[in-house]
Motif scaffolding. Structure first.
Motif, PDB file in Angstrom:
ATOM      1  N   UNK A 104      -0.032   0.943  -8.480  1.00  0.00           N
ATOM      2  CA  UNK A 104      -0.669  -0.187  -9.232  1.00  0.00           C
ATOM      3  C   UNK A 104      -2.125  -0.061  -9.105  1.00  0.00           C
ATOM      4  N   UNK A 105      -3.047  -0.241  -9.920  1.00  0.00           N
ATOM      5  CA  UNK A 105      -4.491   0.040  -9.779  1.00  0.00           C
ATOM      6  C   UNK A 105      -5.250  -0.882  -8.832  1.00  0.00           C
ATOM      7  N   UNK A 106      -4.560  -1.768  -8.289  1.00  0.00           N
ATOM      8  CA  UNK A 106      -4.819  -2.662  -7.297  1.00  0.00           C
ATOM      9  C   UNK A 106      -4.425  -2.365  -5.754  1.00  0.00           C
ATOM     10  N   UNK A 107      -3.792  -1.358  -5.466  1.00  0.00           N
ATOM     11  CA  UNK A 107      -3.160  -0.927  -4.370  1.00  0.00           C
ATOM     12  C   UNK A 107      -3.514   0.320  -4.110  1.00  0.00           C
ATOM     13  N   UNK A 108      -3.614   0.618  -2.739  1.00  0.00           N
ATOM     14  CA  UNK A 108      -4.086   2.029  -2.319  1.00  0.00           C
ATOM     15  C   UNK A 108      -3.303   2.437  -1.086  1.00  0.00           C
ATOM     16  N   UNK A 109      -2.999   3.509  -0.859  1.00  0.00           N
ATOM     17  CA  UNK A 109      -2.345   4.176   0.396  1.00  0.00           C
ATOM     18  C   UNK A 109      -0.990   3.496   0.502  1.00  0.00           C
ATOM     19  N   UNK A 110      -0.267   2.793  -0.424  1.00  0.00           N
ATOM     20  CA  UNK A 110       1.014   2.388  -0.045  1.00  0.00           C
ATOM     21  C   UNK A 110       1.901   3.596   0.155  1.00  0.00           C
ATOM     22  N   UNK A 167       6.631  -9.608  10.203  1.00  0.00           N
ATOM     23  CA  UNK A 167       7.262  -9.770  11.519  1.00  0.00           C
ATOM     24  C   UNK A 167       7.335  -8.388  12.107  1.00  0.00           C
ATOM     25  N   UNK A 168       7.624  -7.321  11.206  1.00  0.00           N
ATOM     26  CA  UNK A 168       7.834  -6.046  11.668  1.00  0.00           C
ATOM     27  C   UNK A 168       6.450  -5.146  11.459  1.00  0.00           C
ATOM     28  N   UNK A 169       5.376  -5.932  11.270  1.00  0.00           N
ATOM     29  CA  UNK A 169       4.415  -4.984  11.007  1.00  0.00           C
ATOM     30  C   UNK A 169       3.849  -4.439   9.825  1.00  0.00           C
ATOM     31  N   UNK A 170       4.684  -4.677   8.585  1.00  0.00           N
ATOM     32  CA  UNK A 170       4.927  -4.167   7.437  1.00  0.00           C
ATOM     33  C   UNK A 170       3.736  -4.961   6.315  1.00  0.00           C
ATOM     34  N   UNK A 171       2.973  -4.387   5.744  1.00  0.00           N
ATOM     35  CA  UNK A 171       2.254  -5.058   4.832  1.00  0.00           C
ATOM     36  C   UNK A 171       2.600  -5.480   3.442  1.00  0.00           C
ATOM     37  N   UNK A 172       2.469  -6.342   2.956  1.00  0.00           N
ATOM     38  CA  UNK A 172       3.032  -6.679   1.432  1.00  0.00           C
ATOM     39  C   UNK A 172       2.051  -7.464   0.592  1.00  0.00           C
ATOM     40  N   UNK A 173       2.080  -7.461  -0.678  1.00  0.00           N
ATOM     41  CA  UNK A 173       1.629  -8.418  -1.585  1.00  0.00           C
ATOM     42  C   UNK A 173       2.301  -8.317  -2.725  1.00  0.00           C
ATOM     43  N   UNK A 174       2.804  -9.662  -3.200  1.00  0.00           N
ATOM     44  CA  UNK A 174       3.347  -9.768  -4.514  1.00  0.00           C
ATOM     45  C   UNK A 174       2.720  -9.741  -5.630  1.00  0.00           C
ATOM     46  N   UNK A 190       0.288  -3.632 -12.953  1.00  0.00           N
ATOM     47  CA  UNK A 190       1.290  -2.519 -12.802  1.00  0.00           C
ATOM     48  C   UNK A 190       1.977  -1.919 -14.289  1.00  0.00           C
ATOM     49  N   UNK A 191       2.297  -0.740 -14.572  1.00  0.00           N
ATOM     50  CA  UNK A 191       3.096  -0.400 -15.787  1.00  0.00           C
ATOM     51  C   UNK A 191       4.577  -0.987 -15.432  1.00  0.00           C
ATOM     52  N   UNK A 192       4.748  -2.072 -15.889  1.00  0.00           N
ATOM     53  CA  UNK A 192       5.969  -2.912 -15.780  1.00  0.00           C
ATOM     54  C   UNK A 192       7.359  -2.192 -16.179  1.00  0.00           C
ATOM     55  N   UNK A 193       6.986  -1.339 -17.335  1.00  0.00           N
ATOM     56  CA  UNK A 193       8.437  -0.620 -17.820  1.00  0.00           C
ATOM     57  C   UNK A 193       8.666   0.592 -16.757  1.00  0.00           C
ATOM     58  N   UNK A 194       7.634   1.165 -16.130  1.00  0.00           N
ATOM     59  CA  UNK A 194       8.121   2.226 -15.031  1.00  0.00           C
ATOM     60  C   UNK A 194       9.030   1.432 -13.883  1.00  0.00           C
ATOM     61  N   UNK A 220      10.587 -10.239 -11.976  1.00  0.00           N
ATOM     62  CA  UNK A 220       9.254 -10.612 -12.170  1.00  0.00           C
ATOM     63  C   UNK A 220       8.251 -10.268 -11.282  1.00  0.00           C
ATOM     64  N   UNK A 221       8.318  -9.600 -10.009  1.00  0.00           N
ATOM     65  CA  UNK A 221       7.390  -8.935  -9.247  1.00  0.00           C
ATOM     66  C   UNK A 221       7.874  -8.119  -8.523  1.00  0.00           C
ATOM     67  N   UNK A 222       6.941  -7.221  -7.789  1.00  0.00           N
ATOM     68  CA  UNK A 222       7.343  -6.385  -6.733  1.00  0.00           C
ATOM     69  C   UNK A 222       6.181  -6.292  -5.804  1.00  0.00           C
ATOM     70  N   UNK A 223       6.695  -5.765  -4.581  1.00  0.00           N
ATOM     71  CA  UNK A 223       5.644  -5.700  -3.672  1.00  0.00           C
ATOM     72  C   UNK A 223       5.390  -3.899  -3.052  1.00  0.00           C
ATOM     73  N   UNK A 224       4.157  -3.539  -3.046  1.00  0.00           N
ATOM     74  CA  UNK A 224       4.113  -2.331  -2.186  1.00  0.00           C
ATOM     75  C   UNK A 224       4.397  -2.630  -0.496  1.00  0.00           C
ATOM     76  N   UNK A 225       4.757  -1.723   0.047  1.00  0.00           N
ATOM     77  CA  UNK A 225       5.003  -1.696   1.404  1.00  0.00           C
ATOM     78  C   UNK A 225       4.403  -0.640   2.237  1.00  0.00           C
ATOM     79  N   UNK A 226       3.844  -0.859   3.344  1.00  0.00           N
ATOM     80  CA  UNK A 226       3.179   0.278   4.240  1.00  0.00           C
ATOM     81  C   UNK A 226       2.671  -0.348   5.447  1.00  0.00           C
ATOM     82  N   UNK A 227       1.934   0.554   6.019  1.00  0.00           N
ATOM     83  CA  UNK A 227       1.206  -0.097   7.412  1.00  0.00           C
ATOM     84  C   UNK A 227      -0.299  -0.394   6.709  1.00  0.00           C
TER      85      UNK A 227
END
Length: 271
Positions: free
Chosen positions: A59-65, A96-103, A108-112, A126-133
């Protein structure tokens, strides 16, 4: 796991530490949790974790996921509310587990993502979330986005919660309900629109959607109904964590509504 303690702490994360992986034990706990998420609509929401590189996800608005969680749901009545309820439980567990998220639902390129999830006819994603520290510092782009939507502010309770009808402020409640309402007030929503409205009648809390244009399409359904599912999740989960039983009912009380306000559901609270 009492998730309500994280409702006021959790923030959307768009900048992750690319050099740090999620602890394997915590990732296993997270995977087990998302296998068995339930919602009061009894509508199945399927969660899967996909490696971003192996599946070409970004996603163009996400970095390092590190990866993405993709959730799908059948296209049936109340699917959006069930989806929001379940998705928020997933994100609170991650916190709670220290994992970052954002809806994210549009940047994003929805079809992928739909291809990775194997989306079938009669389903929607409808939505996805990246996860990471989460990174130690947000990117400039992320700070600008948060400033643009006033992410760290919320409407006053008097504009959201009402007593018997829409022109009267909600009266006194128990401490547990007061906290649950504060958890609703601070719930996340698309572009921080906060579309939930609640009217209390005795021990019944009627949830309504204040509709804005531009939040409905075939791929996502009604994104603001997803927000209502999140709000209902905060309310019922907070009550449960503090020893108060409640149940969801679908019984429109026929209260006169302002323009562009629709009934969604009611929560009966055992006060």
């Amino acid at each position: 796991m009492k998730l309500s303690q994280y409702m006021l702490e959790r923030k959307s994360v768009r900048t992750f530490n690319a050099n740090q992986k999620i602890d394997s034990d915590k990732l296993s706990t997270f995977k087990e949790f998302i296998k068995d998420i339930k919602n009061p609509y009894d509508i199945p929401v399927k969660f899967e974790i996909f490696d971003k590189d192996a599946n070409g996800l970004s996603s163009p608005v996400i970095a390092g996921e590190e990866a993405y969680v993709i959730a799908t749901v059948p296209k049936i009545e109340h699917a959006e509310e069930a989806y929001g309820y379940s998705f928020e439980l997933m994100m609170l567990c991650a916190k709670a587990l220290g994992i970052g998220t954002v809806m994210i639902g549009g940047t994003m390129k929805r079809e992928i993502f739909e291809q990775a999830a194997g989306l079938k006819d009669g389903e929607m994603m409808p939505c996805v979330t990246p996860i990471g520290i989460p990174a130690d510092k947000r990117s400039i782009k992320e700070n600008l986005m948060r400033t643009g939507i006033k992410a760290d502010t919320r409407k006053d309770a008097s504009k959201l919660f009402f007593q018997d009808e829409f022109d009267k402020a909600m009266g006194d409640t128990s401490d547990e309900v007061r906290l649950a309402l504060e958890h609703v007030r601070w719930a996340p929503s698309a572009v921080n629109k906060q579309p939930w409205r609640i009217v209390r009648q005795d021990n019944i809390y009627h949830f309504y959607e204040k509709k804005d244009k531009g939040y409905i399409n075939p791929s996502t359904g009604d994104l603001q109904k997803i927000d209502l599912g999140i709000a209902i999740c905060h309310f019922m989960t907070s009550l449960k964590d503090h020893g108060v039983d409640s149940k969801l009912v679908l019984d429109d009380p026929s209260i006169a509504c302002p323009e562009d306000v629709d009934y969604i559901a009611s929560v009966v609270v055992e006060e």
